[in-house]
Write an enzyme that holds these catalytic residues in place. Sequence first.
Site, mmCIF file in Angstrom:
data_model
loop_
_atom_site.group_PDB
_atom_site.id
_atom_site.type_symbol
_atom_site.label_atom_id
_atom_site.label_comp_id
_atom_site.label_asym_id
_atom_site.label_seq_id
_atom_site.Cartn_x
_atom_site.Cartn_y
_atom_site.Cartn_z
ATOM 1 N N SER A 162 1.622 4.205 1.455
ATOM 2 C CA SER A 162 2.284 4.746 2.609
ATOM 3 C C SER A 162 3.115 3.701 3.355
ATOM 4 C CB SER A 162 1.181 5.370 3.590
ATOM 5 O OG SER A 162 0.892 6.312 3.383
ATOM 6 N N CYS A 163 2.682 2.501 3.191
ATOM 7 C CA CYS A 163 3.669 1.320 3.766
ATOM 8 C C CYS A 163 4.515 1.142 3.083
ATOM 9 C CB CYS A 163 2.860 0.244 3.817
ATOM 10 S SG CYS A 163 1.268 0.185 4.931
ATOM 11 N N HIS A 164 4.663 0.985 1.803
ATOM 12 C CA HIS A 164 5.699 0.806 0.731
ATOM 13 C C HIS A 164 6.510 1.869 0.482
ATOM 14 C CE1 HIS A 164 7.507 -1.704 -2.345
ATOM 15 N NE2 HIS A 164 7.333 -0.746 -3.319
ATOM 16 N N THR A 193 0.812 -1.144 0.069
ATOM 17 C CA THR A 193 0.069 -0.159 -0.020
ATOM 18 C C THR A 193 0.970 1.329 0.123
ATOM 19 O OG1 THR A 193 -0.274 0.063 2.323
ATOM 20 C CG2 THR A 193 -1.827 -1.244 1.201
ATOM 21 N N LEU A 232 8.120 1.367 5.628
ATOM 22 C CA LEU A 232 9.106 0.447 5.841
ATOM 23 C C LEU A 232 10.381 0.825 5.276
ATOM 24 C CD1 LEU A 232 9.796 -2.600 6.369
ATOM 25 C CD2 LEU A 232 9.168 -3.206 3.727
#
Length: 159
Positions: A47-49, A45, A53
């Site tokens: 923001s996560c990617h 996703t 992270l």
Amino acid sequence: MIQVGEHLPQATFRVNGPDGPMARTTDDVFKGRRIILIGVPGAFTPSCHRNHLPGFVQHRDEILGKGVDAIAVTSVNDVFVLDAWAKASAAEGIEFLADGNADFAKAIGLEMDGTGFGLGTRSKRYSMLVEDGVVRILNVEESPSKAEASGAEAILKVL
């Protein structure tokens, strides 16, 4: 929601092992270890990617140099998606813990309803320091699209 000073509840994650998916309990992961755990709504996703992270990948050695045994990330995705995300993110040395049914997210009270976006039940975005299964630091984002309070830079300031 879990609080600082509380023990993590028992839950089972799935990880990719040498012979395929295998189970790892919270004891397997956290007992006798000092771990930064990152919770994200979903692998790949935006923001996560792009935002969450990568900071932990970039600052991994610095974080581990502060007496942390490991960095782990958990998401409500299956083990195959998390394995692909780990490879795509060049996140070597970071443990990926699949919480496919959101059992862990629910057990710690950090689940969120992503049905409005077609995501179902997901994990809120957070980071925590866990020492021997006990939460010592907990940073939960107010918005799932933000990765500030729970980011690598924020955790480095308090380690």
